[in-house]
Design a protein around this motif. Structure first.
Motif, short mmCIF file in Angstrom:
data_model
loop_
_atom_site.label_atom_id
_atom_site.label_comp_id
_atom_site.label_asym_id
_atom_site.label_seq_id
_atom_site.Cartn_x
_atom_site.Cartn_y
_atom_site.Cartn_z
N ALA A 180 0.62 -1.36 0.02
CA ALA A 180 0.36 0.10 0.12
C ALA A 180 0.63 0.89 0.19
O ALA A 180 1.51 1.31 0.68
N GLU A 181 0.53 1.82 -1.00
CA GLU A 181 1.71 3.10 -0.88
C GLU A 181 0.42 4.55 0.16
O GLU A 181 2.28 5.21 0.10
N ARG A 182 -0.28 4.70 -0.32
CA ARG A 182 -1.83 5.79 -0.02
C ARG A 182 -2.51 5.07 1.15
O ARG A 182 -2.80 4.52 0.53
N LEU A 183 -2.13 5.33 2.18
CA LEU A 183 -2.97 5.40 3.45
C LEU A 183 -4.11 5.99 4.23
O LEU A 183 -3.41 7.28 4.82
N PHE A 184 -5.49 6.26 4.05
CA PHE A 184 -6.29 7.66 4.85
C PHE A 184 -7.20 6.83 5.85
O PHE A 184 -7.97 5.76 5.62
N LEU A 185 -7.33 8.21 6.35
CA LEU A 185 -8.81 7.65 7.71
C LEU A 185 -8.90 8.73 7.90
O LEU A 185 -8.65 9.43 8.48
N MET A 186 -10.48 8.68 7.74
CA MET A 186 -11.41 9.91 7.54
C MET A 186 -12.50 9.86 8.04
O MET A 186 -13.34 8.73 7.83
N LEU A 187 -12.68 10.94 9.49
CA LEU A 187 -13.39 10.91 9.86
C LEU A 187 -14.90 11.41 9.58
O LEU A 187 -14.71 12.76 9.45
N GLN A 188 -16.46 10.88 10.03
CA GLN A 188 -17.13 12.41 9.14
C GLN A 188 -17.58 13.17 10.39
O GLN A 188 -17.49 12.63 11.51
N ASP A 189 -17.82 14.69 10.47
CA ASP A 189 -17.57 15.48 10.98
C ASP A 189 -19.21 15.20 11.71
O ASP A 189 -20.27 15.08 10.45
N PRO A 190 -19.97 14.77 12.59
CA PRO A 190 -21.29 14.52 13.08
C PRO A 190 -21.98 15.50 13.01
O PRO A 190 -23.28 15.56 13.10
N LEU A 235 -13.67 14.68 7.68
CA LEU A 235 -12.03 15.45 8.12
C LEU A 235 -11.39 14.18 7.76
O LEU A 235 -11.21 13.14 8.49
N ARG A 236 -10.30 14.56 7.52
CA ARG A 236 -8.59 13.46 7.07
C ARG A 236 -7.88 13.64 8.83
O ARG A 236 -7.50 14.24 9.06
N LYS A 237 -8.32 12.80 9.01
CA LYS A 237 -7.68 12.41 10.90
C LYS A 237 -6.34 11.42 10.54
O LYS A 237 -5.08 12.09 11.72
N ALA A 238 -5.71 11.12 9.88
CA ALA A 238 -4.76 10.47 9.64
C ALA A 238 -4.42 10.15 7.93
O ALA A 238 -4.99 9.90 7.40
N PHE A 239 -2.79 10.56 8.21
CA PHE A 239 -2.77 9.95 6.65
C PHE A 239 -1.54 9.49 6.12
O PHE A 239 -0.24 9.96 7.35
N LYS A 240 -0.90 8.04 6.08
CA LYS A 240 0.58 7.58 5.15
C LYS A 240 0.55 7.58 4.24
O LYS A 240 0.28 7.12 3.78
N TYR A 241 2.01 8.33 3.78
CA TYR A 241 2.34 7.99 1.57
C TYR A 241 3.82 7.39 2.59
O TYR A 241 4.75 7.36 2.72
N ARG A 242 4.00 5.81 1.24
CA ARG A 242 4.74 4.92 1.38
C ARG A 242 5.52 5.01 -0.33
O ARG A 242 5.04 4.73 -1.25
N PRO A 243 6.15 6.08 -0.57
CA PRO A 243 7.07 6.08 -2.59
C PRO A 243 7.02 5.15 -1.95
O PRO A 243 8.36 4.68 -1.69
#
Length: 569
Positions: free
Chosen positions: A181-191, A197-205
């Protein structure tokens, strides 16, 4: 052409061309071979080209580099030979001085590729998998690896109670499970707004996917396909697209085309009560594609992650409530400092005062202001509304009222000046009712004006109850600039009791939702008069009657009560 061949892990069978003068192996994203396994140092080892040979050097790593079951000393060059076995924190490679005859298009023996044909594409825009379903396909990630990873994630997240700490931990674990996996996103909905809203992002080029670097400073690409996210959140289903560029529903996305994304997995973060908190998405431009069993693993992780995020949200909400409660308690203490700490001591008079907000803070206000000539100003105001906003407005009004009473020296001009000050402040949808009196103690005379406030009651010594000030009542303060106010005078005699109150008294409600009303108040005051009760007795009787009347019903409004009168004899 010398190569390294992965012989373990998810990339088993993958070949790495040793074409560079130096090939760096380590955990840092800028390394030529990135290993996200526990125990790998940031820059673990190097393979250097020295003439026709290649040498392996351990870069003083913590867990050493193993060649043919022997640990290399840090900094010592080892000349690689055909079929040398290299082990770096459990990740195994084999060195070949040339490309093996049958390794030109390596695929792991246990990999199952799911090909979406044209017929299936017509039936569904995405290849989807219920987030709770287990796949029957063979997993690229071995079962024991999957179980271990999920257990480690569960253990790691179980003690974390902050969302900003939970989210990156989840992606860190997923980077280990899915090294491709090159890009990983964790996004949460504002209630409240439902925005994502993006809470975490990882990037492995990866070196082979350097085209992903689009900015002048090599900033990680963070765009995401909204069509996938909307589908996952709306349907509460996981999505697997094994050929994102060819998928008819994804091809229109500029982010998919520009980033050359090959395979995408996106799963909803579902709580036990089936509420979608957000999504986790993984994508890659590598030729190796995610399969349905990978999606099962990701869905299992997402299930545990959703519980951890929900627990963290509840914990943060609890901390916020505690902080707010603490602030309100402090505000309550501060507000009470704006009010008189005791009733006045005036020879020949008795005073009584009571204040109780609906919430911790309120919008009622009362004050006793000593004036020259043995006179006393009495003010009782009621800000429209309750709670913090009303309390803030009352705090400003308290200072203005004292200043205006002292400078104007009479009720009507004081009310007019306060009205203009409030209008000039420009506070919309807020007004104040005010009962304002000046007591001339030696003359036993009370001068009264009203700005939309409840009338002043005077209980005479013989039991009669009179309303004073209703005939001179003007508009509440803050309604219209330059409003005019009038005042009236009433003579007091020994045994008389003046009652000034906010509408929280008459707005009290019974469990049957009946109003306390002014008539009941009048009858009560008359009843107290028969026992010759003074200001304190009248005040306490009114409050006790309200408590009995409204027992079982919440307090409807802030209650403020002032009583005064000449003592008999």
């Amino acid at each position: 052409m010398a190569i390294l061949k992965h012989v373990s892990g998810d990339l088993a069978g993958t070949l790495v061309d040793l074409k560079n003068p130096v090939t760096v192996i380590g955990r840092l994203p800028e390394c030529d071979i990135v290993l996200a396994t526990n125990g790998v140092s940031r820059r673990h080892a190097e393979i250097r080209k020295v003439g026709p040979t290649f040498v392996l050097v351990d870069l003083n790593s913590r867990n050493k580099t193993i060649v043919n079951d022997t640990a290399l000393e840090g900094g010592v060059e080892y000349v690689l030979k055909e079929n040398d076995q290299i082990n770096i924190s459990g990740v195994e490679f084999v060195y070949h001085s040339a490309l093996p005859p049958k390794a030109k298009d390596p695929e792991p023996a246990n990999e199952v590729m799911v090909v979406t044909d044209s017929d299936a594409r017509e039936k569904s825009d995405f290849r989807t998998l219920e987030a709770s379903r287990s796949s029957t396909l063979v997993s690229v990630v071995r079962p024991e690896v999957k179980l271990k990873a999920i257990l480690e994630i569960t253990r790691s997240l179980s003690s974390e109670l902050r969302i900003d700490a939970v989210a990156p931990k989840i992606l860190d674990s997923l980077m280990e499970i899915f090294p491709g996996a090159e890009r990983l996103f964790l996004m949460l909905q504002d209630p409240s707004s439902k925005r994502l809203l993006r809470k975490a992002f990882k990037y492995r080029p990866q070196k082979r996917t350097s085209l992903l670097r689009t900015g002048p400073d090599d900033e990680p690409p963070t765009s995401i396909s909204r069509s996938i996210v909307d589908y996952v959140l709306g349907q509460k289903k996981a999505v697997l697209s094994q050929d994102a560029g060819a998928d008819k529903n994804l091809a229109a996305s500029a982010s998919i085309a520009d980033l050359k994304i090959r395979s995408v997995m996106c799963v909803p973060l579902l709580t036990p009560d089936n509420k979608a908190l957000g999504i986790i998405q993984l994508d890659t431009s590598d030729r190796r594609q995610f399969n349905e069993d990978d999606l099962d693993v990701l869905a299992a992780v997402a299930s545990q992650a959703a519980i951890s995020i929900q627990n963290a949200s509840m914990h943060e909400a609890s901390l916020e409530r505690e902080r707010l409660s603490r602030d309100l308690r402090l505000a309550e203490q501060v507000q009470k400092k704006f009010l008189p700490q005791s009733v006045p001591t005036v020879p020949g008079y008795e005073f009584f005062a009571f204040y109780q907000p609906t919430y911790e803070v309120g919008g009622d206000y009362y004050d006793f202001v000593p004036l020259p000539g043995d006179r006393m100003g009495l003010a009782l105001g009621d800000v429209a509304g309750k709670g913090v906003a009303a309390a803030l407005m009352m705090a400003k009004f308290a200072g203005d009222t004292r200043y205006c009473i002292l400078t104007e020296n009479a009720p009507a001009p004081t009310a007019a000046r306060l009205n203009n000050l409030l209008c000039a402040a420009g506070i919309e949808d807020k007004f104040i009712t005010l009962g304002l009196c000046v007591l001339d103690a030696p003359a036993r005379k009370l001068t009264v004006t009203s700005a939309g406030h409840t009338p002043v009651l005077v209980r005479r010594a013989d039991g009669r109850v009179e309303e004073v000030g209703q005939e001179v009542s003007g508009l509440p303060l803050g309604i219209m600039e330059d409003s005019e106010y009038e005042q009236a005078e009433v003579q007091l005699n020994p045994g008389d009791v003046v009652v000034i109150y906010s509408d929280g008294v008459t707005d009290a409600r019974s469990p049957a939702d009946e109003l306390y009303d002014s008539q009941r108040n009048h009858r009560l005051i008359k009843r107290v008069a028969l026992s010759s009760g003074g200001p304190a007795a009248v005040g306490r009787s009114i409050l006790q009657d309200i408590r009995e009347f409204s027992a079982g019903h919440s307090q409807a409004d802030d209650i403020t009560l002032m009583c005064l009168g000449p003592t008999a004899g």
